[in-house]
Design a protein around this motif. Structure first.
Motif, PDB file in Angstrom:
ATOM      1  N   ASN A  14       0.812  -1.216   0.000  1.00  0.00           N
ATOM      2  CA  ASN A  14       0.000   0.000   0.000  1.00  0.00           C
ATOM      3  C   ASN A  14       0.850   1.274   0.000  1.00  0.00           C
ATOM      4  N   ALA A  15       2.136   1.142  -0.339  1.00  0.00           N
ATOM      5  CA  ALA A  15       3.023   2.308  -0.333  1.00  0.00           C
ATOM      6  C   ALA A  15       2.737   3.254  -1.493  1.00  0.00           C
ATOM      7  N   ASN A  16       2.329   2.705  -2.636  1.00  0.00           N
ATOM      8  CA  ASN A  16       2.010   3.518  -3.823  1.00  0.00           C
ATOM      9  C   ASN A  16       3.142   4.486  -4.188  1.00  0.00           C
ATOM     10  N   GLY A  17       4.374   3.997  -4.089  1.00  0.00           N
ATOM     11  CA  GLY A  17       5.521   4.809  -4.475  1.00  0.00           C
ATOM     12  C   GLY A  17       6.000   5.794  -3.428  1.00  0.00           C
ATOM     13  N   ASN A  18       5.343   5.859  -2.272  1.00  0.00           N
ATOM     14  CA  ASN A  18       5.755   6.773  -1.210  1.00  0.00           C
ATOM     15  C   ASN A  18       7.051   6.253  -0.574  1.00  0.00           C
ATOM     16  N   ILE A  19       8.124   7.066  -0.662  1.00  0.00           N
ATOM     17  CA  ILE A  19       9.438   6.623  -0.186  1.00  0.00           C
ATOM     18  C   ILE A  19       9.422   6.306   1.307  1.00  0.00           C
ATOM     19  N   ALA A  20       8.758   7.137   2.091  1.00  0.00           N
ATOM     20  CA  ALA A  20       8.711   6.914   3.538  1.00  0.00           C
ATOM     21  C   ALA A  20       8.022   5.595   3.860  1.00  0.00           C
ATOM     22  N   LEU A  21       6.939   5.284   3.162  1.00  0.00           N
ATOM     23  CA  LEU A  21       6.224   4.042   3.412  1.00  0.00           C
ATOM     24  C   LEU A  21       7.010   2.830   2.926  1.00  0.00           C
ATOM     25  N   ILE A  22       7.719   2.985   1.806  1.00  0.00           N
ATOM     26  CA  ILE A  22       8.580   1.890   1.332  1.00  0.00           C
ATOM     27  C   ILE A  22       9.678   1.621   2.353  1.00  0.00           C
ATOM     28  N   TRP A  23      10.288   2.684   2.851  1.00  0.00           N
ATOM     29  CA  TRP A  23      11.312   2.570   3.889  1.00  0.00           C
ATOM     30  C   TRP A  23      10.728   1.880   5.123  1.00  0.00           C
ATOM     31  N   LEU A  24       9.525   2.304   5.519  1.00  0.00           N
ATOM     32  CA  LEU A  24       8.880   1.723   6.690  1.00  0.00           C
ATOM     33  C   LEU A  24       8.577   0.241   6.468  1.00  0.00           C
ATOM     34  N   GLY A  25       8.132  -0.098   5.262  1.00  0.00           N
ATOM     35  CA  GLY A  25       7.841  -1.497   4.966  1.00  0.00           C
ATOM     36  C   GLY A  25       9.075  -2.378   5.065  1.00  0.00           C
ATOM     37  N   ILE A  26      10.189  -1.902   4.519  1.00  0.00           N
ATOM     38  CA  ILE A  26      11.450  -2.653   4.629  1.00  0.00           C
ATOM     39  C   ILE A  26      11.876  -2.763   6.085  1.00  0.00           C
ATOM     40  N   ASN A  27      11.650  -1.692   6.844  1.00  0.00           N
ATOM     41  CA  ASN A  27      12.013  -1.701   8.262  1.00  0.00           C
ATOM     42  C   ASN A  27      11.295  -2.807   9.026  1.00  0.00           C
TER      43      ASN A  27
END
Length: 221
Positions: A157-170
């Protein structure tokens, strides 16, 4: 923004907990070396490590006390209590907002934050009570399992949002760390030093860096 505040403190104090754990592991290793060299004759003193009282060396106990990574349990407990308290307050704000506005996203954020808040509060109480931590180790296993689908959901559900992608990897990185705490505390594997160093790295690279980047406006959720 509130999530960024939680991440900032979670990361900073996670790093301190990692330093504390490395120091505890180092102190334990020094203590374990002492019996192995007890009663060593004068002719064998060259084989005695300086950390355990070789010729001309300061006593091991004094060296441990002077080590910058040897932090007292109650010092770290204060930081953990504060971070856990911040997490609980912000989680409650999200939960109330979600309940009032029927907003599942807010409730989900509050629930995820409580995973961290309860972790810090439990560690703090264990440090004050000098408890063994086996129950906390099993809690860490369930959190590690929870973190995996949380990471998958966040990335989907990140939809390209860098912060959410970072959070998902975290989430996946945190799953590894919580898994190591389970192995350390519940299974009692000798991985305290490894777990401590990983806590330091993840504290900086995952939570602290992301929280700081969001707070100064580089990214946004």
């Amino acid at each position: 923004m509130l999530l960024a505040v939680v991440l900032l403190y979670v990361g900073a104090v996670l790093g301190v907990n990692g330093i504390w754990l490395v120091g505890q592991a180092r102190a334990a290793e020094d203590v374990e070396r002492v019996p192995a060299h007890a009663g060593t004759g004068a002719g064998e003193s060259a084989e005695v490590p300086a950390s355990v009282g070789g010729r001309g060396a300061e006593p091991a106990a004094a060296r441990r006390e002077r080590s910058p990574v040897l932090i007292q349990n109650r010092e770290v407990a204060v930081l953990n209590i504060f971070t856990g308290f911040v997490g609980v307050v912000i989680a409650l704000i999200f939960l109330v907002q979600g309940a009032v506005g029927n907003n599942l996203a807010s409730v989900r954020s509050g629930g995820f934050i409580l995973l961290f808040a309860f972790t810090y509060l439990w560690v703090a109480f264990n440090q004050y009570l000098d408890a063994g931590g086996r129950a906390f180790g099993w809690y860490c296993l369930f959190v590690a399992i929870t973190a995996i689908p949380a990471g998958i959901y966040t990335l989907q559900n990140a939809n390209g949002n860098i912060a959410l992608i970072w959070l998902g990897i975290n989430w996946f990185l945190w799953a590894i760390l919580w898994g190591l705490f389970w192995a350390l505390l519940a299974l009692e594997l000798p991985i305290a030093r490894l777990t401590g160093w990983l806590a330091i790295v993840e504290g900086i690279a995952t939570a602290w860096a992301l929280g700081f980047a969001v707070l100064i406006g580089v990214f946004s959720f």
